[in-house]
Design a protein around this motif. Sequence first.
Motif, PDB file in Angstrom:
ATOM      1  N   UNK A  44       0.786  -1.234   0.000  1.00 39.65           N
ATOM      2  CA  UNK A  44       0.000   0.000   0.000  1.00 39.65           C
ATOM      3  C   UNK A  44       0.823   1.291   0.000  1.00 39.65           C
ATOM      4  N   UNK A  45       2.113   1.191   0.329  1.00 39.62           N
ATOM      5  CA  UNK A  45       2.942   2.402   0.339  1.00 39.62           C
ATOM      6  C   UNK A  45       4.391   2.018   0.013  1.00 39.62           C
ATOM      7  N   UNK A  46       4.638   1.706  -1.257  1.00 41.86           N
ATOM      8  CA  UNK A  46       5.951   1.220  -1.680  1.00 41.86           C
ATOM      9  C   UNK A  46       7.115   2.152  -1.307  1.00 41.86           C
ATOM     10  N   UNK A  47       6.857   3.453  -1.260  1.00 39.75           N
ATOM     11  CA  UNK A  47       7.930   4.385  -0.902  1.00 39.75           C
ATOM     12  C   UNK A  47       8.385   4.160   0.549  1.00 39.75           C
ATOM     13  N   UNK A  48       7.433   4.016   1.458  1.00 37.59           N
ATOM     14  CA  UNK A  48       7.785   3.736   2.855  1.00 37.59           C
ATOM     15  C   UNK A  48       8.437   2.361   2.993  1.00 37.59           C
ATOM     16  N   UNK A  49       7.962   1.410   2.204  1.00 33.91           N
ATOM     17  CA  UNK A  49       8.572   0.074   2.219  1.00 33.91           C
ATOM     18  C   UNK A  49      10.035   0.157   1.802  1.00 33.91           C
ATOM     19  N   UNK A  50      10.318   0.952   0.780  1.00 35.43           N
ATOM     20  CA  UNK A  50      11.700   1.120   0.331  1.00 35.43           C
ATOM     21  C   UNK A  50      12.556   1.773   1.423  1.00 35.43           C
ATOM     22  N   UNK A  51      11.982   2.738   2.130  1.00 30.29           N
ATOM     23  CA  UNK A  51      12.709   3.376   3.235  1.00 30.29           C
ATOM     24  C   UNK A  51      13.005   2.363   4.345  1.00 30.29           C
ATOM     25  N   UNK A  52      12.029   1.530   4.658  1.00 30.83           N
ATOM     26  CA  UNK A  52      12.224   0.487   5.654  1.00 30.83           C
ATOM     27  C   UNK A  52      13.326  -0.471   5.209  1.00 30.83           C
ATOM     28  N   UNK A  53      13.262  -0.874   3.962  1.00 32.91           N
ATOM     29  CA  UNK A  53      14.272  -1.777   3.419  1.00 32.91           C
ATOM     30  C   UNK A  53      15.667  -1.158   3.506  1.00 32.91           C
ATOM     31  N   UNK A  54      15.784   0.098   3.142  1.00 34.37           N
ATOM     32  CA  UNK A  54      17.080   0.783   3.217  1.00 34.37           C
ATOM     33  C   UNK A  54      17.590   0.818   4.651  1.00 34.37           C
ATOM     34  N   UNK A  55      16.709   1.112   5.592  1.00 37.18           N
ATOM     35  CA  UNK A  55      17.115   1.207   6.999  1.00 37.18           C
ATOM     36  C   UNK A  55      17.552  -0.145   7.545  1.00 37.18           C
ATOM     37  N   UNK A  57      18.413  -2.928   5.739  1.00 38.39           N
ATOM     38  CA  UNK A  57      19.420  -3.625   4.940  1.00 38.39           C
ATOM     39  C   UNK A  57      20.696  -2.834   4.726  1.00 38.39           C
ATOM     40  N   UNK A  58      20.784  -1.649   5.306  1.00 40.87           N
ATOM     41  CA  UNK A  58      21.993  -0.852   5.107  1.00 40.87           C
ATOM     42  C   UNK A  58      23.194  -1.553   5.739  1.00 40.87           C
ATOM     43  N   UNK A  59      24.344  -1.294   5.199  1.00 39.52           N
ATOM     44  CA  UNK A  59      25.571  -1.955   5.648  1.00 39.52           C
ATOM     45  C   UNK A  59      26.376  -1.009   6.526  1.00 39.52           C
ATOM     46  N   UNK A  60      25.702  -0.145   7.254  1.00 39.90           N
ATOM     47  CA  UNK A  60      26.374   0.813   8.132  1.00 39.90           C
ATOM     48  C   UNK A  60      26.733   0.136   9.442  1.00 39.90           C
ATOM     49  N   UNK A  61      27.987  -0.223   9.591  1.00 36.85           N
ATOM     50  CA  UNK A  61      28.437  -0.823  10.844  1.00 36.85           C
ATOM     51  C   UNK A  61      28.847   0.274  11.792  1.00 36.85           C
ATOM     52  N   UNK A  62      28.459   0.113  13.060  1.00 31.75           N
ATOM     53  CA  UNK A  62      28.796   1.133  14.049  1.00 31.75           C
ATOM     54  C   UNK A  62      30.052   0.754  14.780  1.00 31.75           C
TER      55      UNK A  62
END
Length: 62
Positions: A44-55, A57-62
């Motif tokens: 229902x909201x592919x843009x928000x889904x993409x944002x969730x996926x980015x958050x 699945x990101x490879x940002x190691x702390x």
Amino acid sequence: MTKRERELIEGDDDADDLRYQAVSRVRRKIEDELTTDAEILREHHPELYAELQDAVCSDDSK
């Protein structure tokens, strides 16, 4: 996750039983609620889904 769940999982507390319970609650949220929420966003909201996926699945190691 709640603030307390984060604290327990990070190990800031010596309460192993509470940590175990927090892990169990978070696992349930991932398997049930987060999965459902992701499906709803994907449909229902592919843009928000993409944002969730980015958050997630990101490879940002702390």
